[in-house]
Scaffold this motif. Structure first.
Motif, PDB file in Angstrom:
ATOM      1  N   GLN A 122      45.145  37.150  12.987  1.00 45.61           N
ATOM      2  CA  GLN A 122      46.118  37.662  12.012  1.00 45.61           C
ATOM      3  C   GLN A 122      45.519  38.882  11.307  1.00 45.61           C
ATOM      4  O   GLN A 122      44.363  38.859  10.895  1.00 45.61           O
ATOM      5  CB  GLN A 122      46.466  36.572  10.988  1.00 45.61           C
ATOM      6  N   VAL A 123      46.322  39.930  11.189  1.00 46.03           N
ATOM      7  CA  VAL A 123      45.919  41.157  10.499  1.00 46.03           C
ATOM      8  C   VAL A 123      47.075  41.612   9.612  1.00 46.03           C
ATOM      9  O   VAL A 123      48.197  41.127   9.738  1.00 46.03           O
ATOM     10  CB  VAL A 123      45.538  42.284  11.490  1.00 46.03           C
ATOM     11  N   ASN A 124      46.798  42.564   8.747  1.00 46.35           N
ATOM     12  CA  ASN A 124      47.835  43.161   7.886  1.00 46.35           C
ATOM     13  C   ASN A 124      48.667  42.105   7.172  1.00 46.35           C
ATOM     14  O   ASN A 124      49.890  42.228   7.057  1.00 46.35           O
ATOM     15  CB  ASN A 124      48.755  44.092   8.684  1.00 46.35           C
ATOM     16  N   SER A 125      48.011  41.049   6.688  1.00 44.95           N
ATOM     17  CA  SER A 125      48.770  40.032   5.956  1.00 44.95           C
ATOM     18  C   SER A 125      49.084  40.537   4.555  1.00 44.95           C
ATOM     19  O   SER A 125      48.299  41.238   3.945  1.00 44.95           O
ATOM     20  CB  SER A 125      48.015  38.706   5.916  1.00 44.95           C
ATOM     21  N   ASP A 126      50.239  40.170   4.089  1.00 46.16           N
ATOM     22  CA  ASP A 126      50.680  40.621   2.762  1.00 46.16           C
ATOM     23  C   ASP A 126      50.116  39.794   1.654  1.00 46.16           C
ATOM     24  O   ASP A 126      49.730  38.711   1.715  1.00 46.16           O
ATOM     25  CB  ASP A 126      52.210  40.600   2.699  1.00 46.16           C
TER      26      ASP A 126
END
Length: 126
Positions: A122-126
């Motif tokens: 998982q990347v760019n999680s808010d």
């Protein structure tokens, strides 16, 4: 001759078993650490497991893919790692678009190409 058949049968099984140990299979991704840098690019530390067998069959790269299959970055491995398994190599400066929320890391070897175990991160999680 009858007494030799079980012995020969057992030996052939042993030979098959031993040669199976020496055969390198597909390269597996066994661990990944993803870190975002202050400039927004990403660094990936990827552990690869592969029964490297010298220059004829070795894990030669790993790569980061977007969910749609787009290649986002890769680390080329310049030599076999016969005596270092699993091994971890890093690559920095990988640009991941902000709308991409997960990436898949895959390993490649010089014989089977892409295959083996991969990992989704998982990347760019808010």
């Amino acid at each position: 001759m009858q007494l030799m058949k079980p012995l020969l049968s057992g030996l052939s099984g042993l030979v098959l078993l031993c040669t199976g140990w020496a055969v390198a299979d597909e390269a597996d991704v066994v661990d990944v650490k993803a870190t975002q840098a202050s400039d927004g690019t990403w660094r990936f530390d990827v552990a690869v497991l592969h029964a490297d067998a010298g220059w004829d069959h070795y894990a030669d790269k790993w790569a980061v893919f977007a969910p749609d299959g787009t290649l986002l970055g890769e680390r080329v491995l310049l030599h076999p790692h016969d005596n270092e398994q699993p091994f971890t190599r890093s690559q920095s400066g990988i640009v991941i678009p902000p709308d991409v929320k997960s990436v898949t890391i895959r390993a490649h070897d010089s014989v089977h190409e892409w295959g083996g175990k991969e990992m989704v991160v998982q990347v760019n999680s808010d």
